[in-house]
Design a protein around this motif. Structure first.
Motif, short mmCIF file in Angstrom:
data_model
loop_
_atom_site.label_atom_id
_atom_site.label_comp_id
_atom_site.label_asym_id
_atom_site.label_seq_id
_atom_site.Cartn_x
_atom_site.Cartn_y
_atom_site.Cartn_z
N LYS A 28 28.21 39.06 26.01
CA LYS A 28 29.15 40.09 25.56
C LYS A 28 29.41 41.10 26.67
O LYS A 28 30.54 41.59 26.83
CB LYS A 28 28.60 40.80 24.32
N GLY A 29 28.37 41.43 27.43
CA GLY A 29 28.55 42.36 28.54
C GLY A 29 29.51 41.83 29.58
O GLY A 29 30.36 42.56 30.09
N LEU A 30 29.39 40.53 29.88
CA LEU A 30 30.29 39.92 30.86
C LEU A 30 31.73 39.90 30.33
O LEU A 30 32.68 40.20 31.07
CB LEU A 30 29.82 38.49 31.17
N VAL A 31 31.88 39.54 29.07
CA VAL A 31 33.23 39.50 28.48
C VAL A 31 33.83 40.89 28.43
O VAL A 31 35.04 41.07 28.71
CB VAL A 31 33.18 38.86 27.07
N PHE A 32 33.02 41.89 28.09
CA PHE A 32 33.54 43.26 28.03
C PHE A 32 33.98 43.73 29.42
O PHE A 32 35.02 44.40 29.56
CB PHE A 32 32.48 44.21 27.48
N THR A 33 33.22 43.38 30.45
CA THR A 33 33.61 43.72 31.82
C THR A 33 34.95 43.09 32.17
O THR A 33 35.83 43.72 32.76
CB THR A 33 32.53 43.27 32.81
N LEU A 34 35.11 41.81 31.80
CA LEU A 34 36.37 41.11 32.05
C LEU A 34 37.51 41.78 31.28
O LEU A 34 38.62 41.94 31.81
CB LEU A 34 36.24 39.65 31.65
N LEU A 70 38.50 52.45 35.90
CA LEU A 70 38.64 51.62 37.10
C LEU A 70 39.92 51.95 37.85
O LEU A 70 39.93 52.00 39.08
CB LEU A 70 38.63 50.14 36.70
N TYR A 71 40.99 52.17 37.11
CA TYR A 71 42.27 52.51 37.75
C TYR A 71 42.14 53.82 38.52
O TYR A 71 42.61 53.93 39.67
CB TYR A 71 43.37 52.61 36.69
N TRP A 72 41.51 54.82 37.90
CA TRP A 72 41.33 56.11 38.58
C TRP A 72 40.47 55.98 39.83
O TRP A 72 40.81 56.54 40.88
CB TRP A 72 40.71 57.09 37.58
N LEU A 73 39.39 55.21 39.71
CA LEU A 73 38.51 55.04 40.87
C LEU A 73 39.21 54.32 42.01
O LEU A 73 39.05 54.68 43.19
CB LEU A 73 37.25 54.26 40.46
N MET A 74 40.02 53.30 41.70
CA MET A 74 40.66 52.49 42.74
C MET A 74 41.87 53.19 43.35
O MET A 74 41.99 53.30 44.57
CB MET A 74 41.08 51.13 42.17
N TRP A 89 36.53 47.98 20.17
CA TRP A 89 36.29 47.28 21.43
C TRP A 89 37.48 47.43 22.39
O TRP A 89 37.30 47.63 23.60
CB TRP A 89 36.02 45.80 21.17
N GLN A 90 38.69 47.35 21.85
CA GLN A 90 39.87 47.48 22.71
C GLN A 90 39.97 48.89 23.28
O GLN A 90 40.30 49.06 24.47
CB GLN A 90 41.14 47.14 21.92
N LEU A 91 39.67 49.91 22.49
CA LEU A 91 39.72 51.28 22.99
C LEU A 91 38.65 51.51 24.05
O LEU A 91 38.89 52.19 25.06
CB LEU A 91 39.55 52.27 21.84
N ALA A 92 37.47 50.92 23.83
CA ALA A 92 36.40 51.05 24.83
C ALA A 92 36.81 50.38 26.13
O ALA A 92 36.59 50.94 27.23
CB ALA A 92 35.11 50.45 24.28
N ALA A 93 37.39 49.17 26.03
CA ALA A 93 37.82 48.46 27.24
C ALA A 93 38.99 49.18 27.91
O ALA A 93 39.09 49.22 29.14
CB ALA A 93 38.22 47.03 26.88
N LEU A 94 39.89 49.78 27.09
CA LEU A 94 40.99 50.56 27.66
C LEU A 94 40.42 51.75 28.45
O LEU A 94 40.90 52.05 29.56
CB LEU A 94 41.90 51.06 26.53
N GLY A 95 39.40 52.41 27.89
CA GLY A 95 38.76 53.50 28.63
C GLY A 95 38.16 53.02 29.94
O GLY A 95 38.28 53.68 30.98
N GLY A 96 37.51 51.84 29.89
CA GLY A 96 36.95 51.27 31.11
C GLY A 96 38.03 50.94 32.12
O GLY A 96 37.87 51.16 33.33
N GLY A 97 39.16 50.40 31.64
CA GLY A 97 40.26 50.09 32.54
C GLY A 97 40.86 51.33 33.18
O GLY A 97 41.19 51.33 34.38
N LEU A 98 41.00 52.39 32.39
CA LEU A 98 41.50 53.65 32.93
C LEU A 98 40.56 54.21 33.99
O LEU A 98 41.00 54.73 35.04
CB LEU A 98 41.69 54.66 31.80
#
Length: 466
Positions: free
Chosen positions: A189-195, A246-250, A235-244
């Protein structure tokens, strides 16, 4: 030695999966390659359909009659169109998508629940490949020493970033399925969430507002349906937060540290503009007013040249202007009936943690997201999106239980459908054989005289007006 039904199904799955990988992941891919891929998948679907026969009906009588009416109206409209061959080609495309949906429905019903795992495995593999391509391109861009970084150049294998976004609208909901299944291990699940976080990063970077809108509406609907829908949203909101993050960091922290200016940033897309859709929506509306009953003919929005697009980027306007208002109403009624039937099954299994019920939830989210995006984008036009729409609809058909006992399949109706599918795919193959050898030359001639702009429809140069 004759192949068994299971062996035929395995061949269909293997060939279709390979074609999907080529169409979505190959560096040389684009609109025309994906159209050829779609025709090849349609051929595989027809061949598989010819080799098996349904034990029970896939659709009820009302749905079957509605589909017959749509096809008949499309054929009549095509006969009266300015360019009948292109109109018949569009009708053939509609029928071939139906053949793909039927093939997936038959395939899933015969193969059972094990094929659900195969579907998610294919989706996960495709998202992993695309994510790796994106991160690799980003790494090269940051290490190149160039003073600017255009985020649009990080997206590959699609002619337009909106087409990439359409693919993400179908796959973002499905990628969350392993996170919902209780029996899946935490490390996986951790790997899928990262993806999923990276997949959201790409969706944010791509700036396709139709994807954001589609996922938002899907989330609202699933939150109302039941607790598992709300977990999906979580799960989608958590992944959206993770994506945001990553976008800010990059593209903020790292880009500022390296002194790189980011071009085509996601913040530039935070507008309420129609991006040029207003004029083509008006064109479609005027076409409807002029010919409301049978339209101008399938694909014939592309027969009226304009400087923006060969389709109106709005599914209802497109269907009504080309096929006629009665046909568009019939399509809308069938879509509503199918969606409402799925909602009924989702409510019945609202607290179920069975894999099949969770998959139905994710498929429904993908369908809702795609239909919402079709109101502002060409989801029903682009070849890769048409294939994924057929796959999602076909899989939902296979999972549908129904509230009344299933009726036995009618041999005459099944034979008529197979004949129609063969004719439709045959016409598409003829068009491909005729056009593919000359596509590059035809496109260059068009680019030389039309401000270096291609307007995709059937091919990447989709304007059929002469």
């Amino acid at each position: 030695m004759a192949l068994t039904v299971q062996q035929r199904g395995s061949i269909f799955l293997a060939v279709t999966a390979c074609l999907l990988v080529i169409g979505v992941c190959a560096p040389f891919s684009g609109h025309d390659v994906q159209r050829v891929m779609q025709i090849a998948i349609g051929l595989c679907a027809v061949l598989y359909g010819l080799s098996v026969a349904p034990v029970e009906r896939l659709v009820d009588r009302a749905t079957a009659l509605g589909l017959v009416l749509i096809i008949v109206l499309g054929l009549v409209s095509s006969l009266l169109a300015h360019q009948p061959l292109w109109a018949f080609t569009e009708v053939a495309l509609f029928i071939s998508c139906g053949a793909i949906a039927v093939a997936f429905a038959l395939f899933r019903r015969r193969g059972g629940e094990r094929l659900d795992r195969t579907l998610i495995l294919v989706v996960t593999a495709l998202c992993l490949i695309k994510s790796t391509q994106y991160l690799y391109a980003a790494g090269l861009a940051f290490s190149s020493g160039e003073p600017t970084l255009d985020t649009d150049l990080l997206l590959s294998s699609f002619s337009n970033k909106r087409f990439y976004g359409q693919f993400q609208t179908f796959t973002l909901p499905l990628l969350a399925l392993p996170l919902l299944i209780p029996t899946v291990s935490r490390p996986f699940k951790g790997l899928v969430f990262t993806l999923l976080c990276v997949w959201w990063l790409i969706a944010i970077s791509g700036g396709t507002r139709g994807t954001w809108l589609g996922m938002g509406i899907a989330g609202v609907i699933l939150a109302v349906i039941g607790p598992w829908g709300r977990r999906w949203v979580g799960w989608q909101l958590a992944a959206l937060g993770g994506g945001l993050m990553l976008y800010w960091l990059m593209f903020t922290v790292l880009a500022d540290h390296l002194g790189i200016e980011v071009v085509s940033a996601a913040s530039d897309r935070l507008t309420t503009s129609l991006s040029g859709r207003g004029p083509i929506w008006w064109q479609a509306w005027h076409m409807i007013v002029e010919r409301p009953w049978l339209g101008f003919g399938p694909m014939h929005f592309a027969d009226i040249a304009n400087k923006i697009a060969a389709h109106p980027h709005q599914a209802i306007l497109q269907w009504a202007s080309e096929w006629g208002v009665p046909s568009a109403l019939c399509v809308a009624v069938l879509a509503w009936r199918g969606g409402w039937a799925t909602v009924g099954e989702l409510r019945d299994g609202a607290v179920s943690s069975e894999r099949v019920d969770l998959l139905r939830l994710c498929l429904f989210a993908a369908l809702i997201g795609a239909l919402v995006q079709a109101m502002v984008d060409g989801v029903i036009v682009m070849p890769n999106s048409q294939v994924w729409l057929a796959l999602v609809v076909g899989w939902l058909m296979a999972l549908h239980v129904g509230r009344t006992p299933a009726s036995a399949a009618l041999p005459l109706a099944w034979g008529a459908w197979k004949t129609l599918s063969v004719i439709a795919v045959g016409l598409l193959i003829v068009i491909a054989v005729r056009d593919v050898p000359h596509i590059a030359q035809a496109q260059q001639q068009y680019l030389d005289t039309h401000d270096n702009l291609l307007q995709p429809r059937f091919w990447a140069q989709g304007v059929i007006a002469r």
